[in-house]
Scaffold this active site. Structure first.
Site, mmCIF file in Angstrom:
data_model
loop_
_atom_site.group_PDB
_atom_site.id
_atom_site.type_symbol
_atom_site.label_atom_id
_atom_site.label_comp_id
_atom_site.label_asym_id
_atom_site.label_seq_id
_atom_site.Cartn_x
_atom_site.Cartn_y
_atom_site.Cartn_z
ATOM 1 N N GLY A 229 0.815 -1.219 0.000
ATOM 2 C CA GLY A 229 0.000 0.000 0.000
ATOM 3 C C GLY A 229 0.841 1.258 0.000
ATOM 4 N NE ARG A 230 4.082 1.912 5.036
ATOM 5 C CZ ARG A 230 4.641 2.247 6.168
ATOM 6 N NH1 ARG A 230 5.080 3.462 6.342
ATOM 7 N NH2 ARG A 230 4.763 1.370 7.132
ATOM 8 C CE LYS B 238 8.180 0.220 5.287
ATOM 9 N NZ LYS B 238 8.684 -0.774 6.254
ATOM 10 C CG ASP C 185 7.334 -4.923 6.519
ATOM 11 O OD1 ASP C 185 8.086 -4.387 5.693
ATOM 12 O OD2 ASP C 185 6.170 -5.264 6.254
ATOM 13 N NE ARG D 42 5.346 -8.448 2.089
ATOM 14 C CZ ARG D 42 5.837 -7.465 2.826
ATOM 15 N NH1 ARG D 42 5.665 -7.480 4.127
ATOM 16 N NH2 ARG D 42 6.489 -6.461 2.280
ATOM 17 C CG ASP E 194 1.005 -8.363 7.121
ATOM 18 O OD1 ASP E 194 0.564 -8.894 8.147
ATOM 19 O OD2 ASP E 194 1.175 -7.131 7.016
ATOM 20 N NE ARG F 244 11.443 -3.665 2.556
ATOM 21 C CZ ARG F 244 10.351 -3.764 3.336
ATOM 22 N NH1 ARG F 244 10.442 -3.521 4.634
ATOM 23 N NH2 ARG F 244 9.196 -4.069 2.821
ATOM 24 C CG ASP G 213 -0.251 9.144 3.541
ATOM 25 O OD1 ASP G 213 0.224 7.997 3.735
ATOM 26 O OD2 ASP G 213 0.148 10.140 4.179
ATOM 27 N N GLY G 214 -0.092 6.268 1.419
ATOM 28 C CA GLY G 214 1.034 5.649 0.715
ATOM 29 C C GLY G 214 2.388 6.255 1.064
HETATM 30 P P1 AMP Z 1 3.023 -2.448 7.977
HETATM 31 O O1 AMP Z 1 2.433 -2.069 9.298
HETATM 32 O O2 AMP Z 1 4.051 -1.460 7.473
HETATM 33 O O3 AMP Z 1 3.510 -3.846 7.918
HETATM 34 O O4 AMP Z 1 1.805 -2.317 6.947
HETATM 35 C C1 AMP Z 1 0.655 -3.095 6.968
HETATM 36 C C2 AMP Z 1 -0.164 -2.830 5.733
HETATM 37 O O5 AMP Z 1 -0.628 -1.489 5.708
HETATM 38 C C3 AMP Z 1 0.588 -3.041 4.437
HETATM 39 O O6 AMP Z 1 -0.294 -3.581 3.490
HETATM 40 C C4 AMP Z 1 1.005 -1.645 4.054
HETATM 41 O O7 AMP Z 1 1.220 -1.512 2.674
HETATM 42 C C5 AMP Z 1 -0.182 -0.831 4.518
HETATM 43 N N1 AMP Z 1 0.186 0.551 4.861
HETATM 44 C C6 AMP Z 1 0.936 0.969 5.889
HETATM 45 N N2 AMP Z 1 1.084 2.303 5.896
HETATM 46 C C7 AMP Z 1 0.397 2.766 4.822
HETATM 47 C C8 AMP Z 1 0.152 4.062 4.271
HETATM 48 N N3 AMP Z 1 0.640 5.181 4.824
HETATM 49 N N4 AMP Z 1 -0.597 4.137 3.146
HETATM 50 C C9 AMP Z 1 -1.101 3.044 2.588
HETATM 51 N N5 AMP Z 1 -0.909 1.786 3.046
HETATM 52 C C10 AMP Z 1 -0.166 1.639 4.154
HETATM 53 MG MG MG Z 2 4.289 -5.015 6.637
#
Ligand code: AMP
Ligand code: MG
Length: 476
Positions: free
Chosen positions: A87-88, A107, A255, A178, A245, A171, A119-120
């Site tokens: 998502g980002r 990332k 992560d 995963r 994940d 990265r 917001d990605g």
């Molecule tokens: P993480 O906590 O980084 O492992 O992220 C968990 C999920 O949330 C993953 O699918 C990420 O891509 C998504 N995600 C985390 N932060 C954002 C963000 N700011 N915008 C969109 N997706 C996000």
């Molecule tokens: Mg993650």
């Protein structure tokens, strides 16, 4: 050498990703470039210096990049989310280097079709945090994704805490496959994709196996993950968000969000603000490992045996073997940390007793001060202990088991420098305000964790009491 990309994931696994371009950073500025890593991988450092700000921010893609966002699902804090995905983050492609094949991923590079409400984007602090801690883990010898660069985007992003400067992390990972990637296709009962993903993962990470050997894959992943978590435990590392994940089939730590290193040893230690039930507490990590591997086994069931009852029986046998395998891996870690020439059942008890003895004392220093104790100086070690009498009883038992060169071996297994929470915060706060000097100094100390303390004592000490209870936040 120009970055030269291959795209085996995109070519071999159609239907598991979407093509998507990273956002264009308005005013990219390079904050840190990992020149040592670049050199190690045979990349052209001068060329990277010149282009990193644009290439590693999404402002301008390097030639041959073909950005994609990967699909995955995952169990988050025990609950299943069938659709997560990058998502980002954007995978630009794979680099084939003398050290192997690496995914190069941005990332914090903006929204993708998997962004849901997000917001990605990512902020400077959390991206520098991942850089710092992943490079510290690498220096400690723990399998991990690596960090090649962090670029400030020049954009302001909004978080609960207010406005923050945006950043993109570059990265490098053995892959981004995963447990949640398998769960994505299992949840859709897409056996053809599960088969393709299994063959791909085997070719990439476990090439000694037959492409359709799902059980062999499960065993191989289990072996690497058991060893990985035992190493985390040895260094007092708490991942903080061991969702499925965030568990890589390669066996690398991946992560870095609310992770942190434990200071005073307490099995229930939790830092993450969102982990209210302590699911991912320090001492729970080996249990969560088994839980996550159960989710992987479930996803692989149709490939393990066409007869579902048989497949479940086979998987259950494997799952029951995880706890004893973990104990063995943990004993191997403790054998090194205590410089024991062997690991008999009595040595196992000795290791267990050491942990009871140091409860409440700084984890890292308790082991590091064994160097002095092995050389006959016990004062500094005893001074760390809430209950020095307990340790005074334990020391002669340990000393009776020590082999030759114990001090040298203790020094090589027990770091002096880990990413201390207060030092990490100090570095990130300064960096967010524009001063990278504390970050650079900390990074440099972390790159040589086992070297002597002399001249860098400030990086070896626990947080002053005024620092208070440490709370970490997900990097979102
Ligand atoms: P993480 O906590 O980084 O492992 O992220 C968990 C999920 O949330 C993953 O699918 C990420 O891509 C998504 N995600 C985390 N932060 C954002 C963000 N700011 N915008 C969109 N997706 C996000
Ligand atoms: Mg993650």
């Amino acid at each position: 050498m120009t970055l030269s990309f291959q795209h085996s994931y995109a070519t071999d696994l159609p239907g598991t990703f979407v093509r998507d371009r990273p956002a264009v950073a308005p005013a990219p500025r390079l904050l840190v470039l990992n020149e040592a890593l670049a050199r190690d991988l045979g990349l052209d450092v001068a060329e990277l210096q010149e282009n990193a700000a644009r290439w590693f921010s999404g402002a301008d893609l390097p030639l041959g990049a073909d950005p994609i966002a990967l699909a995955y699902a995952g169990h988050q804090f025990g609950g299943f989310s069938p659709q997560l995905g990058d998502g980002r983050a954007h995978l630009l492609g794979e680099l084939v280097t003398p050290k192997g094949r690496f995914d190069l991923q941005l990332k914090g590079s903006g929204r993708s079709p998997f962004s849901r409400g997000g917001d990605g984007k990512a902020a400077v602090g959390p991206m520098l945090r991942e850089y710092l801690i992943s490079e510290a883990m690498a220096a400690l010898g723990v399998p991990t994704t690596r960090s090649l660069a962090v670029v400030a985007t020049g954009e302001t992003i909004w978080r609960d805490t207010g406005k923050l400067p945006g950043a993109v992390l570059t990265r490098l990972a053995a892959s981004h496959i995963r447990v949640g990637t398998f769960e994505f296709f299992s949840a859709r009962e897409d056996v053809a994709q599960l088969k393709a993903l299994t063959a791909f993962t085997i070719a990439r990470h476990y090439p000694h196996l037959d492409p359709d050997d799902a059980l062999g894959l499960f065993d191989a992943v289990t072996a690497r993950q058991v060893s990985l978590i035992a190493q985390w435990m040895g260094f007092g590392f708490i991942h903080g968000v061991m969702n499925t994940d965030n568990m890589a089939l390669s066996g690398e730590t991946i992560d870095y969000g609310p992770c942190a290193f434990m200071e005073a040893y307490a099995p229930g230690t939790v830092f993450s603000s969102i982990d209210r039930g302590g699911r991912y507490a320090y001492a729970n990590q080996p249990l969560i490992l088994a839980w996550n591997l159960s989710r992987l086994a479930e996803a692989l069931l149709p490939l393990i045996d066409p007869d579902q009852t048989r497949a479940v029986d086979i998987a259950n046998d494997r799952l029951e073997a995880i706890a004893p395998a973990y104990r063995k891996a943990w004993e191997a870690v403790m054998r090194a940390k205590l410089a024991l020439p062997d690991m008999t059942p009595e040595d196992g008890v000795l290791a267990d007793d050491f942990l009871k003895t140091i409860t409440g004392a700084d984890w890292t220093l308790s082991f590091r001060r064994l160097v002095d104790a092995a050389e006959g100086r016990e004062g500094a070690l005893l001074a760390l202990m809430p209950k020095p009498d307990l340790l005074a009883e334990w020391l002669p038992r340990w000393r009776a088991r020590l082999g030759p060169d114990a001090a040298t071996r203790l020094r090589a297994a027990n770091p002096a420098v880990i990413p201390r929470n207060h030092k990490v915060e100090e570095a990130l706060t300064a960096a967010t305000a524009g001063d990278l000097a504390p970050f650079t100094a900390l990074l440099s100390a972390l790159q040589d964790p086992f070297a002597p303390e002399a001249g860098r004592e400030a990086f070896t000490l626990p947080a002053p009491t005024g620092f208070g209870r440490y709370v970490t936040f997900c990097g979102t």
